[in-house]
Design an enzyme around this catalytic site. Structure first.
Site, PDB file in Angstrom:
ATOM      1  N   GLY A  46       0.753   4.656  10.026  1.00 28.12           N
ATOM      2  CA  GLY A  46       2.013   5.275   9.637  1.00 28.12           C
ATOM      3  C   GLY A  46       1.863   6.783   9.651  1.00 28.12           C
ATOM      4  O   GLY A  46       0.751   7.307   9.497  1.00 28.12           O
ATOM      5  N   LEU A  94      -3.723  10.014   6.322  1.00 25.56           N
ATOM      6  CA  LEU A  94      -4.290  10.918   7.327  1.00 25.56           C
ATOM      7  C   LEU A  94      -4.347  12.361   6.826  1.00 25.56           C
ATOM      8  O   LEU A  94      -5.122  13.160   7.331  1.00 25.56           O
ATOM      9  CB  LEU A  94      -3.482  10.833   8.634  1.00 25.56           C
ATOM     10  CG  LEU A  94      -3.625   9.494   9.394  1.00 25.56           C
ATOM     11  CD1 LEU A  94      -2.550   9.370  10.453  1.00 25.56           C
ATOM     12  CD2 LEU A  94      -5.013   9.383  10.021  1.00 25.56           C
ATOM     13  N   HIS A 135       4.996   4.448   1.366  1.00 28.45           N
ATOM     14  CA  HIS A 135       4.082   5.598   1.478  1.00 28.45           C
ATOM     15  C   HIS A 135       4.706   6.691   2.354  1.00 28.45           C
ATOM     16  O   HIS A 135       4.687   7.877   1.994  1.00 28.45           O
ATOM     17  CB  HIS A 135       2.746   5.097   2.048  1.00 28.45           C
ATOM     18  CG  HIS A 135       1.705   6.157   2.256  1.00 28.45           C
ATOM     19  ND1 HIS A 135       0.488   6.154   1.601  1.00 28.45           N
ATOM     20  CD2 HIS A 135       1.679   7.254   3.069  1.00 28.45           C
ATOM     21  CE1 HIS A 135      -0.216   7.207   1.997  1.00 28.45           C
ATOM     22  NE2 HIS A 135       0.476   7.888   2.889  1.00 28.45           N
TER      23      HIS A 135
HETATM   24 NI    NI Z   1       0.099   9.476   4.232  1.00 30.50          NI
END
Ligand code: NI
Length: 179
Positions: A46, A94, A135
């Site tokens: 994502g 990330l 998220h």
């Molecule tokens: Ni994230």
């Protein structure tokens, strides 16, 4: 298409409320394509536009990757319409390299948004897809998963991130899929 640089915590764009997208034009299509390339290159499942430095309400999710066929969901101006149940699962991001923590979220969600063809889409999700959508939508509000854990743990992570940045971001690879 090119791969964008992923913005890491504590960059201010990650902590800002992202702007609504008013026109789904060629620029937005290009941004979505670049985000997809960036997410796949980083083995993420994502990505939200603020993570590539763009403060706009665009998210992409592909929880099938890297195990199966690509199944990319692109959502513009996504909104959570319904939440139900509770699930605790380990999350990684990330934008927070090397950090993994258990986060409690709704187990099921109904999300509404627009696709790149300006069609309204409704997605009913559970499990990892539900977690990923929550998220990513959090990213559009300037909320990171470390904002959803205890203050004590967050303090430890913030110190660790500062140390990582000083030392040049050499992080341990985990098994958790990155959002
Ligand atoms: Ni994230």
């Amino acid at each position: 298409m090119s791969i964008a640089k992923i913005v890491v915590y504590p960059s201010s764009v990650l902590q800002a409320t992202a702007n609504e997208i008013e026109n789904i034009d060629a620029r937005v299509v290009r941004l979505a394509g670049e985000m997809a390339e960036t997410m796949y290159a980083a083995s993420g499942v994502g990505l939200a536009a603020p993570q590539v430095g763009v403060s706009e309400r665009l998210i992409i999710v592909d929880v099938r990757h890297p195990k199966g066929e690509k199944e990319l969901i692109t959502l513009i101006n996504p909104e959570i319409v319904e939440l139900d149940g509770r699930i605790v699962s380990e999350e990684g991001c990330l934008s927070l390299p090397g950090i993994y923590e258990d986060v409690a979220r709704a187990e099921q969600v109904l999300v509404r948004g627009y696709d790149l063809n300006e069609r309204q889409r409704e997605i009913e999700a559970e499990g990892l897809l539900a977690v990923a959508l929550q998220h990513e939508i959090d990213h559009l509000e300037g909320v990171l998963f470390i904002d959803r854990i205890s203050r004590l743990k967050r303090g430890i992570i913030q110190r660790r991130m500062r140390k990582l940045i000083r030392e040049g971001l050499e992080v341990e690879e985990g098994d958790t899929r990155l959002l």
